[in-house]
Design an enzyme around this catalytic site. Structure first.
Site, mmCIF file in Angstrom:
data_model
loop_
_atom_site.group_PDB
_atom_site.id
_atom_site.type_symbol
_atom_site.label_atom_id
_atom_site.label_comp_id
_atom_site.label_asym_id
_atom_site.label_seq_id
_atom_site.Cartn_x
_atom_site.Cartn_y
_atom_site.Cartn_z
ATOM 1 N N GLU A 159 30.231 51.809 50.905
ATOM 2 C CA GLU A 159 29.517 52.823 51.678
ATOM 3 C C GLU A 159 28.069 52.800 51.198
ATOM 4 O O GLU A 159 27.833 52.887 49.982
ATOM 5 C CB GLU A 159 30.135 54.213 51.440
ATOM 6 C CG GLU A 159 29.433 55.246 52.288
ATOM 7 C CD GLU A 159 29.966 56.669 52.115
ATOM 8 O OE1 GLU A 159 30.919 56.873 51.345
ATOM 9 O OE2 GLU A 159 29.390 57.561 52.754
ATOM 10 N N LYS A 207 29.714 56.536 41.664
ATOM 11 C CA LYS A 207 28.415 56.657 42.317
ATOM 12 C C LYS A 207 27.900 58.086 42.227
ATOM 13 O O LYS A 207 26.717 58.316 42.042
ATOM 14 C CB LYS A 207 28.528 56.234 43.780
ATOM 15 C CG LYS A 207 28.272 54.754 43.961
ATOM 16 C CD LYS A 207 28.087 54.399 45.417
ATOM 17 C CE LYS A 207 29.412 54.198 46.074
ATOM 18 N NZ LYS A 207 29.319 53.688 47.439
ATOM 19 N N ARG A 237 41.104 50.174 39.504
ATOM 20 C CA ARG A 237 39.653 50.102 39.437
ATOM 21 C C ARG A 237 39.216 49.817 38.006
ATOM 22 O O ARG A 237 39.969 50.015 37.055
ATOM 23 C CB ARG A 237 39.018 51.400 39.929
ATOM 24 C CG ARG A 237 39.291 52.597 39.055
ATOM 25 C CD ARG A 237 38.897 53.912 39.717
ATOM 26 N NE ARG A 237 37.476 54.049 39.907
ATOM 27 C CZ ARG A 237 36.886 54.075 41.112
ATOM 28 N NH1 ARG A 237 37.587 53.978 42.206
ATOM 29 N NH2 ARG A 237 35.586 54.225 41.215
HETATM 30 P P1 ATP Z 1 32.602 55.434 43.476
HETATM 31 O O1 ATP Z 1 34.016 55.811 43.145
HETATM 32 O O2 ATP Z 1 31.858 54.797 42.367
HETATM 33 O O3 ATP Z 1 31.823 56.517 44.124
HETATM 34 P P2 ATP Z 1 33.355 54.285 45.929
HETATM 35 O O4 ATP Z 1 34.749 53.813 45.873
HETATM 36 O O5 ATP Z 1 33.083 55.554 46.634
HETATM 37 O O6 ATP Z 1 32.736 54.245 44.492
HETATM 38 P P3 ATP Z 1 32.561 52.373 47.860
HETATM 39 O O7 ATP Z 1 31.198 52.040 48.302
HETATM 40 O O8 ATP Z 1 33.465 53.043 48.821
HETATM 41 O O9 ATP Z 1 32.397 53.210 46.543
HETATM 42 O O10 ATP Z 1 33.266 51.094 47.243
HETATM 43 C C1 ATP Z 1 33.304 49.850 47.855
HETATM 44 C C2 ATP Z 1 34.446 49.071 47.315
HETATM 45 O O11 ATP Z 1 34.333 48.915 45.904
HETATM 46 C C3 ATP Z 1 35.752 49.783 47.578
HETATM 47 O O12 ATP Z 1 36.692 48.836 48.032
HETATM 48 C C4 ATP Z 1 36.130 50.339 46.247
HETATM 49 O O13 ATP Z 1 37.504 50.432 46.117
HETATM 50 C C5 ATP Z 1 35.520 49.321 45.273
HETATM 51 N N1 ATP Z 1 35.232 49.940 43.990
HETATM 52 C C6 ATP Z 1 34.491 51.035 43.748
HETATM 53 N N2 ATP Z 1 34.499 51.353 42.436
HETATM 54 C C7 ATP Z 1 35.272 50.420 41.826
HETATM 55 C C8 ATP Z 1 35.672 50.192 40.464
HETATM 56 N N3 ATP Z 1 35.283 50.998 39.475
HETATM 57 N N4 ATP Z 1 36.469 49.135 40.215
HETATM 58 C C9 ATP Z 1 36.849 48.312 41.199
HETATM 59 N N5 ATP Z 1 36.510 48.468 42.485
HETATM 60 C C10 ATP Z 1 35.727 49.502 42.813
HETATM 61 MG MG MG Z 2 34.623 54.981 48.686
#
Ligand code: ATP
Ligand code: MG
Length: 573
Positions: A43, A278, A268
């Protein structure tokens, strides 16, 4: 038979990856005609961090390995938080890591019209309805984990009424919160997400791509599965917290009878002494705890890049941590190990003094300068040698001298002889102090001309070898030293009434402005990486550059804590 013991503590074998196993089985079964198509779906509401790198390496890596494709898809359904700046930084980071989405850059917002049509289809099938309860009421009606929810009085609206209301929602006739579109599933489902989840909400906020075209926006769960389906994704890989969303993912695709990708969840990445969310990173940046998204202390890819990390070291790290189904905490020492391992092979060695102490060699001629030979990288003879100037006045590190040395201090002290790297043995004969503060300001030494670049002919030994620079030839530099950003191993586990920011390490950044480095570094360019002998690996800052100032970031120290951890683990076994 016993398996052979690893040759050394750091020997690496890639851990098993259960997703590859699933893919292998799918290929064997002829699923999707053996096609592999993944996607990385960020996102654009912040900068990528090293957790995202795990997901990028996994999705793009699988596509590479199985000769498939990986799309870059921006999951941009929340106009209030998303910006072009983030889109650009994400693209830069994915490219920097070494991956290529070719012509497959997609946006969920590309599908808004299609998604709207899908919603209409659901309504026509009697599988979605417009609800006019307030958001508080919706929450109340949803029930709890132990209590079933109850149906909204609007759940029984006719298809015609729903179609009419939904079209008028789109036309902007209502205010935010007046209506939502909900899936009609089961208000008593044990999975709370299946209790008639919201599919669309009214949001009168312009979108960074579609501008004012839409005043209703689809929710994540509705958008994500359909975007995957539209793009022909075969394996939709996401993190574990989406496990409970899978039932809804499957429901939407089944109701609409469209192509159905398989969602697979993995654990994760969590790293100790830092945060990988984030939401938390945004706070660190916006509240000024760090200096922007590329602050070398934070685990954003832009921060790590500026710190001096290489894409190879990060890909290597992602390979080593593996892909598992169970959450765990990875030691940040492993990340440091990965960059140290690479830089040991490729970074030229140089000498630099962080906290200079003047040394005057009394028996060395005042006007003499010698060019001494030094090895650029003992790990790689091809990197050759260089010359470094030696003269009567030098700088050494302040903490390489002690006036009253304790037992195990083998460096310089009054009357003590040590080796200067690539130069001579010197002996400290006098200590100059500031008469007011008592602080040591300079040392007088003598040198033994017979020890140039080697040992003493009479076989006498010294225990310490110090790095140094020639005072009149050295360049001044600024050096930034970093410690972990948090003092607590898991800053996410906060005590009541505290916030994760309470655990920020006040010493995470130390700026040294009077450093002295060998003159050859005049040729250093932003981003260049060096090993400063005995001090660690450093990179030339890419942002704070000027003709007068050399600015270095310490990437890591030379101490390999990870090797120690591994050794200890092996000894326990
Ligand atoms: P955050 O939890 O940091 O706010 P998010 O999941 O909201 O991150 P996205 O932009 O939706 O952020 O993530 C894009 C992709 O990266 C998704 O498929 C998510 O599952 C993966 N992702 C995010 N954080 C991690 C992590 N710590 N380890 C592995 N994959 C991750
Ligand atoms: Mg997300």
């Amino acid at each position: 038979m016993k398996s052979p013991a690893p040759k050394n503590a750091n020997e690496f074998t890639a851990p098993p990856n259960f997703i590859k196993h699933i893919i292998d089985e799918d290929i064997k079964a002829g699923k999707n005609d053996g096609r592999i198509h993944t996607r990385f779906p960020p996102e654009p509401n912040g900068y990528l961090h090293i957790g995202h790198a795990k997901s990028i390496c996994l999705n793009f890596g699988l596509a590479e390995e199985y000769r498939g494709l990986c799309n870059l898809r921006f999951d941009d359904t929340d106009p209030a938080k998303e910006e072009v700046e983030y889109v650009e930084s994400i693209k830069q980071d994915v490219r920097w890591l070494g991956f290529d989405w070719q012509d497959r850059q997609y946006h969920a917002s590309d599908y808004f019209e299609q998604l709207f049509e899908f919603a209409i289809q659901l309504i026509k099938k009697g599988k979605a309805y417009v609800d006019s309860l307030s958001s508080d009421q919706i929450r109340e009606y949803r029930g709890t984990l132990t209590q079933p929810g109850k149906n909204s009085p609007y759940r029984a609206r006719t298809i015609e009424e729903n179609l009419d209301l939904f079209e008028r929602m789109r036309a902007g006739e209502y205010d935010e919160g007046e209506h939502v579109l909900r899936a009609k599933i089961d208000m008593a489902s044990p999975n709370m997400l299946m209790r008639d989840p919201t599919l669309y909400r009214i949001k009168k906020v312009p979108h960074y791509r579609t501008g004012g075209m839409w005043v209703i926006y689809p929710m994540y769960d509705f958008t994500h599965c359909l975007s995957d389906s539209i793009e022909g994704i075969t394996h939709s890989i996401c993190t574990l917290e989406f496990e409970i969303n899978r039932e809804l993912y499957d429901w939407v695709l089944d109701q609409l009878e469209v192509y159905h990708p398989q969602q697979i969840e993995f654990a994760r990445l969590n790293l100790n002494y830092t945060v990988l969310s984030k939401r938390k990173l945004i706070r660190l940046v916006e509240e000024g705890h760090v200096n922007g998204w590329d602050d070398p202390r934070i685990p954003t890819l832009s921060g790590l890049r500026r710190r001096g990390y290489t894409p190879e070291s990060i890909r290597n790290f992602c390979e080593r941590i593996g892909v598992a189904k169970a959450d765990s905490m990875v030691d940040i020492a492993l990340l440091e190990y990965c960059i140290r391992e690479q830089l040991n092979k490729i970074a030229p060695r140089v000498m630099g003094v962080l906290r200079p102490l003047k040394v005057i060699i009394d028996n060395y001629p005042a006007d003499k300068v010698e060019e001494l030979g030094a090895i650029n990288n003992p790990e790689d003879p091809d990197m050759g040698t260089r010359k470094i100037p030696f003269s009567r006045e030098l700088y050494i590190e302040q903490d390489d001298f002690m006036e009253e040395p304790p037992k195990k201090f083998f460096r310089l002290a009054p009357g003590r002889e040590v080796r200067l790297r690539y130069a001579y043995f010197i002996t400290c004969v006098d200590v100059v102090k500031d008469s007011a503060t008592g602080e040591v300001t300079a040392l007088h030494c003598t040198y033994d001309p017979q020890t140039r670049g080697g040992d003493a002919p009479d076989g006498r030994k010294v225990k310490g070898t110090l790095h140094w620079v020639s005072a009149s030839h050295a360049l001044s530099a600024q050096v930034r030293l970093y410690e972990h950003l948090f003092v607590k191993e898991n800053p996410n586990a906060v005590k009541e009434g505290k916030d994760f920011t309470a655990y920020i390490n006040p010493n995470s950044l130390e700026i040294l402005t009077n450093c002295m480095v060998e003159p050859g570094l005049a040729a250093a360019r932003p981003g260049d990486r060096y090993q400063f002998e005995r001090l660690g690996y450093f990179s030339v800052d890419t942002k704070d550059v000027g003709p007068e100032s050399l600015v270095f970031n310490r990437i890591v120290t030379l101490r390999d804590t990870w090797a120690k951890i591994l050794k200890a683990q092996q000894q326990k076994k």
